[in-house]
Enzyme design. Structure first.
Site, mmCIF file in Angstrom:
data_model
loop_
_atom_site.group_PDB
_atom_site.id
_atom_site.type_symbol
_atom_site.label_atom_id
_atom_site.label_comp_id
_atom_site.label_asym_id
_atom_site.label_seq_id
_atom_site.Cartn_x
_atom_site.Cartn_y
_atom_site.Cartn_z
ATOM 1 N N LYS A 52 0.844 -1.208 0.000
ATOM 2 C CA LYS A 52 0.000 0.000 0.000
ATOM 3 C C LYS A 52 0.878 1.256 0.000
ATOM 4 C CE LYS A 52 -3.731 -2.545 2.164
ATOM 5 N NZ LYS A 52 -4.414 -2.976 3.377
ATOM 6 N N GLN A 96 -4.647 -1.785 9.819
ATOM 7 C CA GLN A 96 -4.452 -3.064 9.124
ATOM 8 C C GLN A 96 -4.986 -4.220 9.978
ATOM 9 O OE1 GLN A 96 -3.190 -3.515 5.920
ATOM 10 N NE2 GLN A 96 -3.791 -5.649 6.184
ATOM 11 N N ASP A 119 -11.088 2.564 4.272
ATOM 12 C CA ASP A 119 -11.341 1.121 4.153
ATOM 13 C C ASP A 119 -12.847 0.831 4.114
ATOM 14 O OD1 ASP A 119 -9.242 -0.625 3.778
ATOM 15 O OD2 ASP A 119 -8.730 -0.791 5.909
#
Ligand code: NDP
Length: 290
Positions: A52, A96, A119
């Site tokens: 990422k 994460q 997200d």
């Protein structure tokens, strides 16, 4: 067999994002800024976060990585989330997953400011998605929609079967494919571990999306001729021919599918995974524009 190349599509999207960032800079605006919090040493999570950050560099985004030790408490993690919520230079950030077992992951995700939740995991964004309102949709199902669009795959009126009902893949995928949009307008069947006669259902799928996390679970006898197969699964299996002794594979036994089979399929790796990263950056650019 037609391969849906997620890697090439992801690079194409990142190139488009790069142009959009250059345009922002010309207008005197700042670079989009994505931050990621990672807790602990999980090698797979570290690799995903690394990809990422690398994609941010490629597309001209700023990025910040917050690395916390495995033993980080709920309170300490919430404090880091609050810092990012209040940092006006950061447009969007992710925590994460998975988090260590002692942390209440849902409680942490609920602390993320919804306008920075790129997200799309906060209940506000999940709720808006279910109501068909503008929101950040989770990157993996968004990436799948983008692949269907860019490969010109007709979805209207098709039967889409989704294996898995998780909050990050299966459930939002169901919402995105059933909405009145293009891609969309599918008739969707969502399956899970209690579904009976699964193979009968998958065999009726024009579009089959496998997101269960079981290597080679979907075999050729479960697939309709000419179907579109989207393999979300990322599973590590032993492979003595590799230096590492293992390799990644999907939920679909692609190696058993005849080359002459006329359908479309995403490979693992190189299918859905790279698209997830591209869509995360797309969400971040959108957050920067708000
Ligand atoms: P979860 O473990 O959260 O969910 C798995 C789902 O599969 C559950 O709904 C479960 O049902 C269902 N399931 C399990 N066994 C069966 C079975 N035998 N038949 C039918 N359904 C079954 O996984 P995720 O959704 O987070 O991820 C799924 C896979 O996708 C994983 O391999 C993951 O690594 C990968 N992934 C890939 C991403 C990418 O970018 N390519 C992003 C995110 C995930 P039940 O609810 O009943 O338990």
């Amino acid at each position: 067999m037609h391969i849906i190349d997620g890697k090439a599509t992801s690079i194409a999207i990142q190139n488009e994002l790069k142009i959009a960032v250059d345009d922002r800079i010309k207008q005197g605006l700042k670079r989009p800024h994505l931050a990621a919090i990672i807790v602990g040493e999980n090698p797979a999570s570290r690799a995903y976060v690394g990809h990422k950050i690398k994609a941010c560099e490629y597309a001209g985004f700023e990025s910040t990585l917050v690395e916390l030790p495995q033993e980080t408490s709920d309170e300490a993690l919430k404090a880091e989330v609050t810092k990012l919520n209040n940092n006006s230079s950061i447009d969007g950030f992710i925590v994460q997953l998975p988090l260590p077992d002692h942390i209440d992951a849902q409680a942490i995700l609920e602390c993320v400011e919804p306008t920075k939740d790129v997200d799309g995991f906060h209940p506000v964004n999940a709720g808006k998605l279910s109501l068909g309102l503008p929101c950040f949709a989770p990157a993996t199902p968004s990436g799948i929609v983008e692949l269907l669009k860019r490969y010109g795959i007709e979805t209207e009126g098709k039967h889409a079967v989704i294996l898995g009902r998780s909050a990050i893949v299966g459930t939002p995928m169901t919402l995105l494919l059933s909405r009145n949009a293009n891609p969309g307008n599918c008739t969707v069947t969502m399956c899970h571990s209690r579904t009976q006669n699964l193979a009968d259902i998958t065999r009726s799928a024009d579009i089959l999306i496998a997101a269960i996390g079981k290597a080679h679970f979907v075999t050729p006898d479960m697939i309709k001729p000419g179907a579109v197969i989207i393999d979300v699964g990322i599973n590590r299996i032993e492979d003595a021919s590799r230096k590492s002794g293992s390799r990644l594979t999907g939920d679909v036994a692609m190696h058993l599918i005849d080359d002459q089979w006329g359908g479309h399929i995403t490979p693992v790796p190189g299918g859905v995974g790279p698209m997830t990263i591209a869509m995360l950056l797309k969400n971040t650019l959108e957050a920067a524009g708000k």
